[in-house]
Design an enzyme around this catalytic site. Structure first.
Site, short mmCIF file in Angstrom:
data_model
loop_
_atom_site.label_atom_id
_atom_site.label_comp_id
_atom_site.label_asym_id
_atom_site.label_seq_id
_atom_site.Cartn_x
_atom_site.Cartn_y
_atom_site.Cartn_z
N ASN A 28 -12.28 -4.56 23.00
CA ASN A 28 -12.59 -3.98 24.31
C ASN A 28 -13.26 -2.60 24.25
OD1 ASN A 28 -10.45 -2.53 23.41
ND2 ASN A 28 -9.22 -2.72 25.27
N ASP A 34 -7.33 -4.63 18.14
CA ASP A 34 -6.32 -5.16 19.05
C ASP A 34 -6.08 -6.66 18.80
OD1 ASP A 34 -8.60 -6.36 20.38
OD2 ASP A 34 -8.96 -4.34 21.20
N ASP A 103 5.94 -7.46 11.37
CA ASP A 103 6.45 -6.34 10.58
C ASP A 103 7.65 -5.76 11.32
OD1 ASP A 103 6.61 -4.11 8.87
OD2 ASP A 103 4.43 -4.06 8.64
N ASP A 204 10.18 -3.68 6.71
CA ASP A 204 9.78 -2.35 6.28
C ASP A 204 10.94 -1.61 5.59
OD1 ASP A 204 7.59 -0.30 6.59
OD2 ASP A 204 9.19 0.81 7.61
N GLU A 246 10.12 -5.10 1.86
CA GLU A 246 9.44 -3.99 1.18
C GLU A 246 10.50 -3.18 0.45
OE1 GLU A 246 6.51 -0.16 2.03
OE2 GLU A 246 8.23 -0.54 3.29
N HIS A 320 -1.63 -1.32 3.39
CA HIS A 320 -2.09 -0.26 4.27
C HIS A 320 -1.64 1.13 3.82
CE1 HIS A 320 1.97 -1.12 5.30
NE2 HIS A 320 2.06 -0.03 6.04
N ASP A 321 -0.82 1.19 2.77
CA ASP A 321 -0.35 2.48 2.25
C ASP A 321 -1.05 2.85 0.95
OD1 ASP A 321 1.57 2.67 4.30
OD2 ASP A 321 3.12 1.67 3.08
O1 TEU Z 1 6.33 2.52 3.75
C1 TEU Z 1 7.40 2.97 2.99
C2 TEU Z 1 7.18 4.15 2.19
O2 TEU Z 1 8.05 4.53 1.44
C3 TEU Z 1 5.90 4.88 2.38
O3 TEU Z 1 6.13 6.00 3.15
C4 TEU Z 1 5.35 5.27 1.09
O4 TEU Z 1 6.17 6.20 0.46
C5 TEU Z 1 4.03 5.90 1.31
O5 TEU Z 1 3.28 5.12 2.20
C6 TEU Z 1 3.27 5.97 0.03
O6 TEU Z 1 2.08 6.57 0.30
C7 TEU Z 1 6.60 1.85 4.93
C8 TEU Z 1 5.30 1.50 5.62
O7 TEU Z 1 4.58 0.60 4.82
C9 TEU Z 1 4.55 2.77 5.91
O8 TEU Z 1 3.30 2.53 6.46
C10 TEU Z 1 5.40 3.58 6.86
O9 TEU Z 1 4.81 4.82 7.08
C11 TEU Z 1 6.82 3.79 6.32
O10 TEU Z 1 7.39 2.60 5.81
C12 TEU Z 1 7.73 4.26 7.42
O11 TEU Z 1 7.95 3.22 8.32
CA CA Z 2 -9.19 -2.14 21.51
#
Ligand code: TEU
Ligand code: CA
Length: 543
Positions: A28, A34, A103, A204, A246, A320-321
């Site tokens: 959008n 989204d 998640d 998580d 995780e 994503h981390d």
């Molecule tokens: O990540 C867990 C976590 O320990 C992260 O904070 C990690 O230490 C860091 O990303 C390393 O760079 C999970 C999720 O995947 C993360 O995106 C969240 O920020 C975190 O939990 C808190 O919910």
């Molecule tokens: Ca959007």
């Protein structure tokens, strides 16, 4: 459950795809990906061949940590769409044999969740015990536990004259799993999602729920497995779900508990031992160190061999981390295509459930931005903290360019048009400037692309049981350049040979002539005795 029905679990030869919704596709024009955007791309994912989507959080959230701070577990954040959009996504995905894995962030909520808004009103409030409080005075914290995103893990609350505990940001207060009422609310919420038809859950930081802050225990607390068994019994075991935990603190021994084939806890775990190897020992991820290659081989071998038959692992280089693997352990300039394919071939021949993180199938790379262009709370806090400590700005930026979570969060590169086709508006985070040459539209057309390499690897896992069932032997253990292994199942052998580095080397491994099929490789022609830079080959051998 006996071993036979365990073998038939659908997720054992499945391939998962992780979507980070805010960076995937914007329908959008508000610059944020989204749910409708995801629906538009389901055909793309079906063509790639994946079985399930792990969706990073889309529940209602103030977005302090991009959705990992949830203020309502049973509502969709308007930024991502509505509950109807979610129902539609589940339905449309199902039509394409794709399951939606949500998640679940159960270690903490947002400080704007109604539980916390109530809890902090007074010590007598019925929700007070949903969180973790300690008495103290404003100038003395209960102890020196630190939060993952910087600063103390304790935050003073004037209303109650107490500290609350948070392992992540101050806006992510930890939930108190000792409280049976809290646990019951969580189970009811999960059952509600199960009724909506989700295929499972990613949990998580699940190994941090059983914390004992007074004893400085944050991970693997004494009650962890008791809680997990109850959680599983009250929820997941009532359906045909997949669950992935995780677990940053997992050892192989712990993994056998989490992912015990009896399914008393979870289906599989997501553990990080291999992916944390390129940092100074005992320090933070930002403290860069070269990858100890021989150690990487040993770590992978140990997980492959010791968990086999006793648990189940995820296979991943990215999420994503984490920074982009091609920039991290491959080479993202001269050999981007070769090294991205090598890393894919190396990983996708192993036992476990592979996870592809959005854009990995295109060989998307890290981005090197100015500090103003970063959005991630962890990155921003780290920058300020190290600056205060007196570190040089160049050094700090070097770490950020290598390890910032935003490397993974730049918009998905769909085509060579404006904003890589991600949005018609202004993207919430800058698009990687290399989108002109790295994008999905090109790669779908080119059967030699990284995309097609992933597509083939996914199809092999469906076709050849050796991928799921075969045992694992590491070859050339002490070789400083080659990562090679073989897997055996009945009369079939899978042989994977990878040159992990940039220089051309000799290949000491022979393959039998008649019974060998080259399944995939990353060069048009292979010379028997030589491995070119980042060359990878995967053979199927009938024995
Ligand atoms: O990540 C867990 C976590 O320990 C992260 O904070 C990690 O230490 C860091 O990303 C390393 O760079 C999970 C999720 O995947 C993360 O995106 C969240 O920020 C975190 O939990 C808190 O919910
Ligand atoms: Ca959007």
């Amino acid at each position: 459950m006996n071993t036979d029905s365990q073998q038939k679990k659908w997720w054992k030869n499945a391939v998962f795809y992780q979507i980070y919704p805010r960076s995937f596709a914007d329908s959008n024009g508000d610059g944020i990906g989204d749910l409708q955007g995801i629906i538009l791309k389901l055909d793309y994912l079906q063509y790639l061949g994946i079985d399930a989507i792990w969706l990073s959080p889309v529940c209602k959230s103030p977005q302090d940590d991009n959705g990992y701070d949830i203020s309502d577990y049973q509502d969709i954040d308007p930024m991502f769409g509505t509950q109807d959009d979610m129902d539609m996504l589940i339905k449309e995905a199902k039509k394409r044999n794709i399951r939606i894995i949500l998640d679940l962030v159960l270690n903490h909520s947002s400080d704007e969740h109604k539980w916390f808004l109530e809890a902090k009103k007074s010590r007598e409030n019925p929700y007070h015990d949903y969180y973790i409080w300690r008495d103290g005075s404003e100038d003395t914290v209960p102890n020196d536990l630190k939060a993952a995103f910087g600063g103390s893990a304790w935050e003073w609350t004037p209303e109650t004259q107490q500290y609350y505990f948070h392992q992540f940001s101050v806006k992510q207060p930890d939930l108190n799993w000792e409280n049976p009422k809290l646990r019951r609310e969580i189970y009811d919420m999960i059952l509600w999602w199960m009724e909506k038809g989700v295929g499972g859950f990613r949990l998580d930081v699940i190994d941090q729920i059983a914390k004992e802050p007074d004893q400085n225990i944050t991970v693997n607390g004494p009650n962890l497995h008791k809680y997990l068994k109850e959680l599983s019994r009250e929820t997941f075991q009532k359906g045909d779900l997949v669950t992935v935990g995780e677990t940053w603190g997992a050892t192989v021994e712990l993994a056998k508990l989490y992912s015990n084939p009896d399914q008393s806890e979870l289906s599989m775990i997501f553990q990080f031992e291999h992916i944390c190897l390129d940092q100074e020992e005992g320090k933070e991820k930002w403290d860069l160190a070269p990858l100890p290659f021989l150690k990487l081989k040993q770590v992978m071998k140990r997980w492959q061999q010791e968990l086999s038959g006793k648990g189940w692992n995820s296979l991943f280089w990215n999420n994503h981390d984490l920074p982009r693997i091609v920039s991290r352990w491959g080479e993202d300039k001269d050999y981007r295509i070769e090294s991205a394919k090598m890393l894919a071939i190396l990983l996708h021949g192993m036992q476990g459930t592979p996870y592809i993180y959005q854009g990995e199938e295109l060989g998307m790379t890290n981005a090197a931005y100015e500090i103003e262009d970063y959005r991630d709370i962890e990155t921003k806090n780290f920058y300020q903290e190290r600056l205060k400590k007196g570190d040089l700005k160049e050094e700090i930026m070097r770490s950020i360019h290598a390890k910032s979570r935003d490397n993974a969060r730049t918009p998905m590169q769909w085509n060579g048009k404006k904003n890589a086709g991600f949005t018609e508006g202004t993207p919430w985070i800058k698009v990687n400037p290399n989108y002109n040459s790295i994008h999905a539209e090109d790669q779908i057309k080119d059967t030699n692309s990284i995309f097609h390499c992933y597509k083939k690897l996914i199809s092999f896992r469906k076709k050849h049981p050796v991928f799921t069932e075969g045992d694992f032997q590491l070859l050339l253990e002490d070789d400083e350049n080659i990562f090679a292994y073989e897997r055996t199942y009945k009369h079939v052998k899978l042989l994977v040979i990878c040159n992990f580095f940039r220089k051309t080397i000799n290949n000491p491994l022979a393959t039998p002539e008649n019974t060998t099929e080259l399944l995939i490789s990353n060069y048009p022609a292979n010379e028997k005795t030589i491995l070119k830079p980042y060359e990878a080959r995967m053979y199927l051998i009938q024995t």
